[in-house]
Design a protein around this motif. Structure first.
Motif, short mmCIF file in Angstrom:
data_model
loop_
_atom_site.label_atom_id
_atom_site.label_comp_id
_atom_site.label_asym_id
_atom_site.label_seq_id
_atom_site.Cartn_x
_atom_site.Cartn_y
_atom_site.Cartn_z
N HIS A 48 -2.88 -9.55 -1.77
CA HIS A 48 -3.60 -8.11 -1.50
C HIS A 48 -5.00 -8.69 -1.05
O HIS A 48 -5.88 -8.51 -1.93
CB HIS A 48 -3.55 -7.26 -2.54
N ASP A 68 -1.41 -2.44 -4.35
CA ASP A 68 -1.83 -1.12 -4.24
C ASP A 68 -0.83 -0.04 -4.37
O ASP A 68 -0.18 0.19 -3.28
CB ASP A 68 -2.50 -0.88 -2.95
N HIS A 97 -3.14 -4.46 1.98
CA HIS A 97 -4.61 -3.98 1.85
C HIS A 97 -5.06 -3.10 3.13
O HIS A 97 -5.54 -1.96 2.86
CB HIS A 97 -5.71 -4.96 1.53
N ASP A 134 1.08 -1.35 0.04
CA ASP A 134 -0.06 0.01 0.09
C ASP A 134 1.00 1.38 0.06
O ASP A 134 1.00 2.02 0.93
CB ASP A 134 -0.97 0.08 1.14
N ASN A 172 -6.44 -4.02 -5.29
CA ASN A 172 -7.45 -3.45 -5.89
C ASN A 172 -7.34 -2.10 -6.64
O ASN A 172 -7.80 -1.95 -7.62
CB ASN A 172 -8.79 -3.53 -4.93
N HIS A 173 -6.51 -1.48 -6.02
CA HIS A 173 -6.39 0.15 -6.37
C HIS A 173 -5.54 -0.01 -7.76
O HIS A 173 -5.63 1.04 -8.64
CB HIS A 173 -5.82 0.90 -5.63
ZN LIG Z 1 -6.27 -2.51 -0.94
#
Ligand SMILES: [Zn+2]
Length: 507
Positions: A205, A79, A228, A42, A111-112
């Motif tokens: 993640h 991320d 995450h 992240d 996810n990002h």
């Molecule tokens: Zn995430």
């Protein structure tokens, strides 16, 4: 922060990289691990943060230092391409450039990563000199993304290490297809072991609860380097571990792998990334180049004022109810446009973090509003009835999501105890308590995303039409906010009190 495990091995290595020496309790000479995993997660900013922590160049120096005693696999658990200020202009290219310089070995898809367009995303994958991993995500047509594999093996310290990637299942754009991560990881480990891997590391993640469940269900995984959550995590299942660092490389996880029979003993440590570590010079040079380009876009860092308290801009605070920062931003919109009422959707605020008390800068405010055009502010007349309709839509459908309305200039009450679809706005007044009748006309300012595009289901498109014709030259929310903060008396940033929205005694 936890300081579990014997810190002496890594502490010695950190010492070797230190700009100034610290004293270390040296015990008996430690056994040398077969290899180590160094992981961060992240990471939206490659540079050192304003509080003096973080910095990818320091993590790279830590890797170089650790590598003097045992081989290191350098990993990032997802991320990283978005969201960030630089990504607004460069679509994540800045992060790939820095991580290439840092000689990252593996990155998991987070996810990002899917926040940017498919074209930009695939360009970033191709530019990466490290390997991306995700056993469960591919293109919607089921073909793999370029330079992404479910698993990979790498020979290090005489060990064939299998690294398996996994990505959280979520609502993604239509060009992405992610299946159940657990089933995909099982299959990937089967093939990695068939290829001769004798140590399995998962680079994930996922939510930490899912990581823990994965570790329970998959005894072949020796260690999970995860991401995450933005705060460090440690879960032990027997002597196997899930470990995550703090976001933005404020800390890094070091896992040392020691042979034990036919398996592994993993010793973990969370290493603070701070000024005791020097920078890896080649990485620092790349980071500095991108920081210069940020200044070219935004101008130099400028202090707008000082906040006596921390400012909460986490998603949870802006999307579930009235938030002090939402009140501040809408007050600024109202002041800057001389409107009666201002409306801002919580999802316009993208920082998802808490800004520490102290000097507040223009760059910090810019990093909250990552959609500059969607957050331009238009001003138009709206009837009391139409305003009530927007608020009713909010309390019925938008609590907990990005369309939640932050408001200025009004107070209202809704029946928070009723099921969402049956809620209504019970009382609606101006700030000073005067009731707003359906037939009243108010001057309303709102971001173009909602007012002009009908984003999140709001219905002001008719009333805002002529104002929206000038949307491209309308002021940005962040410009109105920065002007408002800079004008606060004595340079002291004061957060407005809450109490604009009430739920009839129900939370
Ligand atoms: Zn995430």
């Amino acid at each position: 922060m936890s300081g579990r495990g014997r810190p002496v091995v890594v502490a010695l290595a950190v010492l070797a990289a230190c700009a100034r020496p610290v004293s270390v309790d040296t015990g008996p000479p430690p056994e040398t691990p077969a290899f180590r995993v160094l992981s961060i997660n992240d990471v939206y900013v490659a540079d050192t943060l304003r509080d003096g922590s973080g910095g990818v160049a320091r993590v790279a120096a830590l890797r170089d230092s650790l590598a003097r005693t045992a081989p290191v696999l350098f990993m990032l658990a997802g991320d990283v391409l978005a969201p960030s200020l630089l990504t607004k202009w460069y679509g994540g290219a800045q992060m790939v450039d820095v991580l290439n310089a840092a000689r990252l070995d593996f990155a998991a898809l987070g996810n990002h990563e899917f926040d940017i367009s498919q074209a930009r995303f695939e360009a970033r994958l191709r530019e990466s000199r490290f390997r991306w991993l995700s056993a469960n995500c591919r293109r919607a047509d089921a073909t793999p993304f370029p330079n992404v594999r479910g698993w990979d093996t790498v020979r290090t310290g005489g060990v064939l290490v299998g690294v398996v990637g996994a990505t959280i299942a979520s609502r993604y754009p239509s060009w992405v297809s992610c299946t159940d991560p657990v089933a995909a990881v099982h299959a990937a480990i089967d093939t990695a072991e068939a290829s001769g891997a004798t140590a399995i590391v998962a680079l994930t993640h996922l939510a930490v609860s899912a990581d823990s469940a994965l570790l329970v269900r998959e005894p072949r995984i020796a260690f999970i380097a995860g991401g995450h959550e933005h705060t460090e995590q440690r879960v032990a299942i027997g002597d196997r571990l899930v470990r995550k660092a703090d976001s933005d490389a404020r800390t890094a996880v070091v896992a040392s792998f020691y042979r034990r029979g036919s398996g592994w003993r993993v010793q973990d440590e969370l290493v603070p990334i701070d000024r005791r570590l020097s920078d890896a010079a080649p990485v620092a040079a790349v980071v500095a180049r991108w920081t210069d380009s940020l200044i070219a876009h935004l101008g130099p860092v400028r202090v707008l004022g000082t906040s006596a308290s921390a400012i909460d801009v986490r998603d949870g605070s802006g999307r579930n109810g009235e938030s002090p920062f939402g009140n501040l931003a809408t007050d600024a919109m109202r002041a800057g446009t001389r409107s009666d009422v201002a409306l801002l959707n919580g999802g316009a605020m993208r920082l998802d973090d808490v800004i520490a008390a102290g000097p507040i800068t223009n760059h910090q405010m810019e990093s909250i509003f990552l959609f500059p055009d969607e957050t331009r502010v238009v001003t138009f007349p709206l009837t009391g009835a139409a305003l009530r309709a927007q608020l009713t839509h909010n309390v019925k459908t938008q609590i907990g999501v990005g369309g939640y309305l932050q408001v200025s200039g009004i107070r209202y009450t809704y029946d928070g105890g009723a099921p969402p679809s049956q809620r209504s706005v019970l009382a609606l007044t101006r700030e000073d308590g005067r009731p707003i009748a359906d037939s009243d006309t108010l001057v309303v300012s709102a971001v173009g995303y909602m007012a002009c595009n009908g984003g999140d289901g709001y219905t002001m498109v008719e009333q805002s039409r002529s104002a929206c014709a000038r949307l491209s030259s309308a002021p940005r929310t962040v410009d109105l906010l920065m002007a408002y903060l800079a004008a606060m008396p004595g340079g002291q940033i004061a957060m407005p009190p809450t109490g604009r929205v009430s739920t009839g005694g129900v939370r």
